[in-house]
Design a protein around this motif. Structure first.
Motif, PDB file in Angstrom:
ATOM      1  N   SER A  33       8.736   1.494  19.587  1.00 33.41           N
ATOM      2  CA  SER A  33       9.012   0.619  18.441  1.00 33.41           C
ATOM      3  C   SER A  33       8.354  -0.747  18.592  1.00 33.41           C
ATOM      4  O   SER A  33       7.960  -1.369  17.602  1.00 33.41           O
ATOM      5  CB  SER A  33      10.522   0.447  18.261  1.00 33.41           C
ATOM      6  OG  SER A  33      11.079  -0.193  19.398  1.00 33.41           O
ATOM      7  N   LEU A  34       8.239  -1.212  19.838  1.00 33.67           N
ATOM      8  CA  LEU A  34       7.678  -2.542  20.049  1.00 33.67           C
ATOM      9  C   LEU A  34       6.166  -2.572  19.857  1.00 33.67           C
ATOM     10  O   LEU A  34       5.541  -3.624  19.967  1.00 33.67           O
ATOM     11  CB  LEU A  34       8.053  -3.061  21.443  1.00 33.67           C
ATOM     12  CG  LEU A  34       9.559  -3.318  21.637  1.00 33.67           C
ATOM     13  CD1 LEU A  34       9.830  -3.862  23.017  1.00 33.67           C
ATOM     14  CD2 LEU A  34      10.101  -4.259  20.572  1.00 33.67           C
ATOM     15  N   HIS A  35       5.556  -1.412  19.556  1.00 35.98           N
ATOM     16  CA  HIS A  35       4.150  -1.392  19.147  1.00 35.98           C
ATOM     17  C   HIS A  35       4.009  -1.687  17.656  1.00 35.98           C
ATOM     18  O   HIS A  35       2.902  -1.874  17.170  1.00 35.98           O
ATOM     19  CB  HIS A  35       3.517  -0.036  19.462  1.00 35.98           C
ATOM     20  CG  HIS A  35       3.344   0.210  20.935  1.00 35.98           C
ATOM     21  ND1 HIS A  35       2.365  -0.416  21.687  1.00 35.98           N
ATOM     22  CD2 HIS A  35       4.034   0.987  21.794  1.00 35.98           C
ATOM     23  CE1 HIS A  35       2.455  -0.027  22.950  1.00 35.98           C
ATOM     24  NE2 HIS A  35       3.458   0.831  23.044  1.00 35.98           N
ATOM     25  N   GLU A  36       5.136  -1.696  16.941  1.00 36.57           N
ATOM     26  CA  GLU A  36       5.131  -1.944  15.498  1.00 36.57           C
ATOM     27  C   GLU A  36       5.546  -3.384  15.231  1.00 36.57           C
ATOM     28  O   GLU A  36       6.638  -3.802  15.613  1.00 36.57           O
ATOM     29  CB  GLU A  36       6.072  -0.976  14.789  1.00 36.57           C
ATOM     30  CG  GLU A  36       5.688   0.482  14.982  1.00 36.57           C
ATOM     31  CD  GLU A  36       6.708   1.427  14.372  1.00 36.57           C
ATOM     32  OE1 GLU A  36       7.603   0.936  13.664  1.00 36.57           O
ATOM     33  OE2 GLU A  36       6.586   2.631  14.606  1.00 36.57           O
ATOM     34  N   ARG A  86       0.304  -5.144   5.687  1.00 36.41           N
ATOM     35  CA  ARG A  86       0.308  -3.686   5.836  1.00 36.41           C
ATOM     36  C   ARG A  86      -0.044  -2.999   4.525  1.00 36.41           C
ATOM     37  O   ARG A  86      -0.707  -1.960   4.501  1.00 36.41           O
ATOM     38  CB  ARG A  86       1.678  -3.224   6.330  1.00 36.41           C
ATOM     39  CG  ARG A  86       1.728  -1.742   6.671  1.00 36.41           C
ATOM     40  CD  ARG A  86       3.128  -1.324   7.081  1.00 36.41           C
ATOM     41  NE  ARG A  86       3.125   0.058   7.493  1.00 36.41           N
ATOM     42  CZ  ARG A  86       2.981   0.492   8.746  1.00 36.41           C
ATOM     43  NH1 ARG A  86       2.819  -0.384   9.717  1.00 36.41           N
ATOM     44  NH2 ARG A  86       2.987   1.779   9.027  1.00 36.41           N
ATOM     45  N   LEU A  87       0.387  -3.592   3.429  1.00 40.51           N
ATOM     46  CA  LEU A  87       0.154  -2.984   2.122  1.00 40.51           C
ATOM     47  C   LEU A  87      -1.225  -3.310   1.569  1.00 40.51           C
ATOM     48  O   LEU A  87      -1.849  -2.474   0.896  1.00 40.51           O
ATOM     49  CB  LEU A  87       1.239  -3.465   1.139  1.00 40.51           C
ATOM     50  CG  LEU A  87       1.349  -2.731  -0.187  1.00 40.51           C
ATOM     51  CD1 LEU A  87       1.741  -1.274   0.026  1.00 40.51           C
ATOM     52  CD2 LEU A  87       2.368  -3.420  -1.089  1.00 40.51           C
ATOM     53  N   HIS A  88      -1.726  -4.517   1.865  1.00 39.42           N
ATOM     54  CA  HIS A  88      -2.952  -4.959   1.210  1.00 39.42           C
ATOM     55  C   HIS A  88      -4.217  -4.808   2.053  1.00 39.42           C
ATOM     56  O   HIS A  88      -5.323  -4.898   1.520  1.00 39.42           O
ATOM     57  CB  HIS A  88      -2.800  -6.415   0.752  1.00 39.42           C
ATOM     58  CG  HIS A  88      -1.921  -6.561  -0.440  1.00 39.42           C
ATOM     59  ND1 HIS A  88      -0.540  -6.573  -0.352  1.00 39.42           N
ATOM     60  CD2 HIS A  88      -2.207  -6.658  -1.759  1.00 39.42           C
ATOM     61  CE1 HIS A  88      -0.020  -6.701  -1.561  1.00 39.42           C
ATOM     62  NE2 HIS A  88      -1.004  -6.752  -2.430  1.00 39.42           N
ATOM     63  N   ILE A  89      -4.064  -4.593   3.363  1.00 37.26           N
ATOM     64  CA  ILE A  89      -5.249  -4.265   4.178  1.00 37.26           C
ATOM     65  C   ILE A  89      -4.917  -3.039   5.047  1.00 37.26           C
ATOM     66  O   ILE A  89      -4.947  -3.117   6.285  1.00 37.26           O
ATOM     67  CB  ILE A  89      -5.704  -5.459   5.045  1.00 37.26           C
ATOM     68  CG1 ILE A  89      -4.550  -6.000   5.916  1.00 37.26           C
ATOM     69  CG2 ILE A  89      -6.283  -6.555   4.202  1.00 37.26           C
ATOM     70  CD1 ILE A  89      -5.019  -6.980   6.985  1.00 37.26           C
ATOM     71  N   TYR A 111      -5.296  -2.873   9.057  1.00 38.46           N
ATOM     72  CA  TYR A 111      -4.002  -3.385   9.515  1.00 38.46           C
ATOM     73  C   TYR A 111      -3.752  -3.119  10.995  1.00 38.46           C
ATOM     74  O   TYR A 111      -3.363  -4.017  11.746  1.00 38.46           O
ATOM     75  CB  TYR A 111      -2.870  -2.786   8.680  1.00 38.46           C
ATOM     76  CG  TYR A 111      -1.493  -3.145   9.181  1.00 38.46           C
ATOM     77  CD1 TYR A 111      -0.954  -4.400   8.921  1.00 38.46           C
ATOM     78  CD2 TYR A 111      -0.749  -2.242   9.946  1.00 38.46           C
ATOM     79  CE1 TYR A 111       0.299  -4.737   9.390  1.00 38.46           C
ATOM     80  CE2 TYR A 111       0.500  -2.578  10.414  1.00 38.46           C
ATOM     81  CZ  TYR A 111       1.022  -3.823  10.133  1.00 38.46           C
ATOM     82  OH  TYR A 111       2.260  -4.162  10.611  1.00 38.46           O
ATOM     83  N   LYS A 112      -3.973  -1.856  11.456  1.00 42.90           N
ATOM     84  CA  LYS A 112      -3.666  -1.515  12.847  1.00 42.90           C
ATOM     85  C   LYS A 112      -4.513  -2.321  13.822  1.00 42.90           C
ATOM     86  O   LYS A 112      -4.036  -2.750  14.875  1.00 42.90           O
ATOM     87  CB  LYS A 112      -3.866  -0.022  13.074  1.00 42.90           C
ATOM     88  CG  LYS A 112      -2.770   0.833  12.462  1.00 42.90           C
ATOM     89  CD  LYS A 112      -2.904   2.286  12.885  1.00 42.90           C
ATOM     90  CE  LYS A 112      -1.764   3.113  12.308  1.00 42.90           C
ATOM     91  NZ  LYS A 112      -1.864   4.543  12.728  1.00 42.90           N
ATOM     92  N   ALA A 113      -5.773  -2.530  13.480  1.00 44.15           N
ATOM     93  CA  ALA A 113      -6.638  -3.322  14.355  1.00 44.15           C
ATOM     94  C   ALA A 113      -6.254  -4.800  14.322  1.00 44.15           C
ATOM     95  O   ALA A 113      -6.301  -5.502  15.338  1.00 44.15           O
ATOM     96  CB  ALA A 113      -8.092  -3.144  13.938  1.00 44.15           C
ATOM     97  N   PHE A 114      -5.859  -5.265  13.134  1.00 49.49           N
ATOM     98  CA  PHE A 114      -5.512  -6.684  12.982  1.00 49.49           C
ATOM     99  C   PHE A 114      -4.166  -7.005  13.628  1.00 49.49           C
ATOM    100  O   PHE A 114      -4.040  -7.979  14.369  1.00 49.49           O
ATOM    101  CB  PHE A 114      -5.479  -7.042  11.493  1.00 49.49           C
ATOM    102  CG  PHE A 114      -5.138  -8.479  11.226  1.00 49.49           C
ATOM    103  CD1 PHE A 114      -6.102  -9.467  11.349  1.00 49.49           C
ATOM    104  CD2 PHE A 114      -3.843  -8.847  10.868  1.00 49.49           C
ATOM    105  CE1 PHE A 114      -5.788 -10.799  11.115  1.00 49.49           C
ATOM    106  CE2 PHE A 114      -3.518 -10.168  10.632  1.00 49.49           C
ATOM    107  CZ  PHE A 114      -4.497 -11.149  10.755  1.00 49.49           C
ATOM    108  N   LYS A 152       4.843   5.819  15.857  1.00 50.37           N
ATOM    109  CA  LYS A 152       3.563   5.237  15.481  1.00 50.37           C
ATOM    110  C   LYS A 152       3.300   5.379  13.988  1.00 50.37           C
ATOM    111  O   LYS A 152       2.255   5.017  13.512  1.00 50.37           O
ATOM    112  CB  LYS A 152       2.443   5.932  16.268  1.00 50.37           C
ATOM    113  CG  LYS A 152       2.543   5.663  17.779  1.00 50.37           C
ATOM    114  CD  LYS A 152       1.390   6.286  18.526  1.00 50.37           C
ATOM    115  CE  LYS A 152       1.481   6.025  20.015  1.00 50.37           C
ATOM    116  NZ  LYS A 152       0.387   6.628  20.766  1.00 50.37           N
ATOM    117  N   THR A 153       4.240   5.918  13.277  1.00 45.90           N
ATOM    118  CA  THR A 153       4.109   5.974  11.819  1.00 45.90           C
ATOM    119  C   THR A 153       4.734   4.752  11.198  1.00 45.90           C
ATOM    120  O   THR A 153       5.306   3.919  11.888  1.00 45.90           O
ATOM    121  CB  THR A 153       4.803   7.253  11.282  1.00 45.90           C
ATOM    122  OG1 THR A 153       6.184   7.175  11.589  1.00 45.90           O
ATOM    123  CG2 THR A 153       4.185   8.491  11.896  1.00 45.90           C
TER     124      THR A 153
END
Length: 336
Positions: free
Chosen positions: A38-41, A107-110, A114-117, A333-334
């Motif tokens: 969870s701490l990856h999110e 998360r919604l707009h890029i 998003y994951k890289a940012f 990871k979802t």
């Protein structure tokens, strides 16, 4: 009557402090232990930051609120320092909520970047920035915007305990600071930004839901549900904290007679209740946290029964629950 209101206020503050500590310890354990990866999110990292701020409200801010009601006589410097701690924790909650809103917007707009940012390193840097800013903004009265001057002529007499005045929050914290800087600048401005962000989030989600295929709608509906839950946390924060700030406005513009002591106590209690309510909102509105709560509760019951039961059965139950925890955490990871 005033004495009864003070007794009721103190007892209720004690109950709120216990609820804040227990509820938010459970949130931190649920996110850090119960939900795999969870701490990856970023959202869950910011939720942990908010839960830690709420936990410290119960452990530090509530006891200080009771203490800073004229219970003790402290030097002005120490009284001011303790009063600023309360401001720091409030600001940490505001900035954690702002970070959550920005995260959901990005998360919604890029979605492709998003994951890289929003890497784990950048997320924890953002959490550190939130707490650093909270300290800078909360301890601003120490720089001089307060109600006392250490160089006053009678300051030499404050070394005598009998002459040291009782320490209260508003005896050292300036009302203009609370209204113009803390309320308008540090609370209302971020709340306005968050409101605009959530309006944009819901507007965008509504448009995408109309145009998406059935498979994409499942992910968007999950995103909308989480956005609704986080927006509810924001609304509850505003509902719980704005009344107390409005009372400060009345005190500034109309004097002490504008707000009765009982009303002020009610406003302080309402602001502290917010920290105790958040764990309940997470439990009812965020499935992953609700599942983690259940896992923690089952483990507690198993360990309690193990002290009186068969060791082999307990080991089997523990193994079974570990497998269930992995199943619940497999979606870490979802989208949360």
């Amino acid at each position: 009557m005033a004495e009864w209101s003070w007794v009721a206020y103190t007892v209720l503050e004690g109950l709120i402090a216990v609820a804040c500590c227990l509820g938010n310890v459970l949130v931190v354990c649920a996110v850090c232990i119960g939900i795999r990866d969870s701490l990856h999110e970023p959202t869950f990292c910011f939720l942990v930051s908010l839960a830690v701020a709420d936990l410290l409200v119960g452990a530090a801010a509530v006891p200080l609120a009771v203490l800073l009601d004229g219970w003790v006589s402290l030097t002005p410097d120490l009284c001011l320092l303790l009063s600023c701690v309360v401001l720091v924790l409030t600001q940490a909650s505001v900035l954690s909520l702002l970070a959550i809103a920005v995260d959901r917007y990005l998360r919604l707009h890029i979605p492709l970047r998003y994951k890289a940012f929003a890497s784990q390193r950048r997320t924890w840097i953002a959490v550190s920035v939130c707490w650093t800013l909270s300290c800078l903004l909360g301890f601003t009265p120490l720089l001089g915007w307060n109600n006392f001057s250490p160089l006053a002529p009678d300051s030499t007499n404050t070394s005598s305990p009998s002459l040291t005045p009782p320490c209260t929050f508003l005896s050292v914290i300036s009302l203009p600071f609370m209204v113009y800087f803390n309320f308008l600048g540090c609370v209302m401005a971020p709340l306005l930004v968050m409101t605009l962000l959530y309006i944009q989030i819901f507007w965008s989600l509504q448009g995408r839901l109309k145009e998406s295929c059935p498979q994409a709608k499942v992910s968007l509906l999950r995103e909308k549900r989480l956005a609704c839950s986080l927006a509810l946390v924001l609304i509850l924060f505003a509902v719980c904290w704005i009344p107390l700030h409005l009372m400060n406005c009345l005190l500034l513009f109309y004097g002490p007679q504008a707000v009765t002591q009982g009303t002020l106590y009610a406003g302080i209690l309402l602001s502290h209740v917010n920290s105790a309510v958040n764990p309940v909102v997470y439990a009812y509105r965020i499935p992953k946290i609700r599942q983690a709560y259940s896992q923690i509760w089952r483990r507690f019951l198993v360990r309690t029964n193990c002290s009186h039961g068969d060791e082999q059965i307990c080991r089997a139950r523990t193994s079974s629950q570990a497998n269930q925890t992995e199943m619940y955490g497999s979606g870490g990871k979802t989208a949360p």
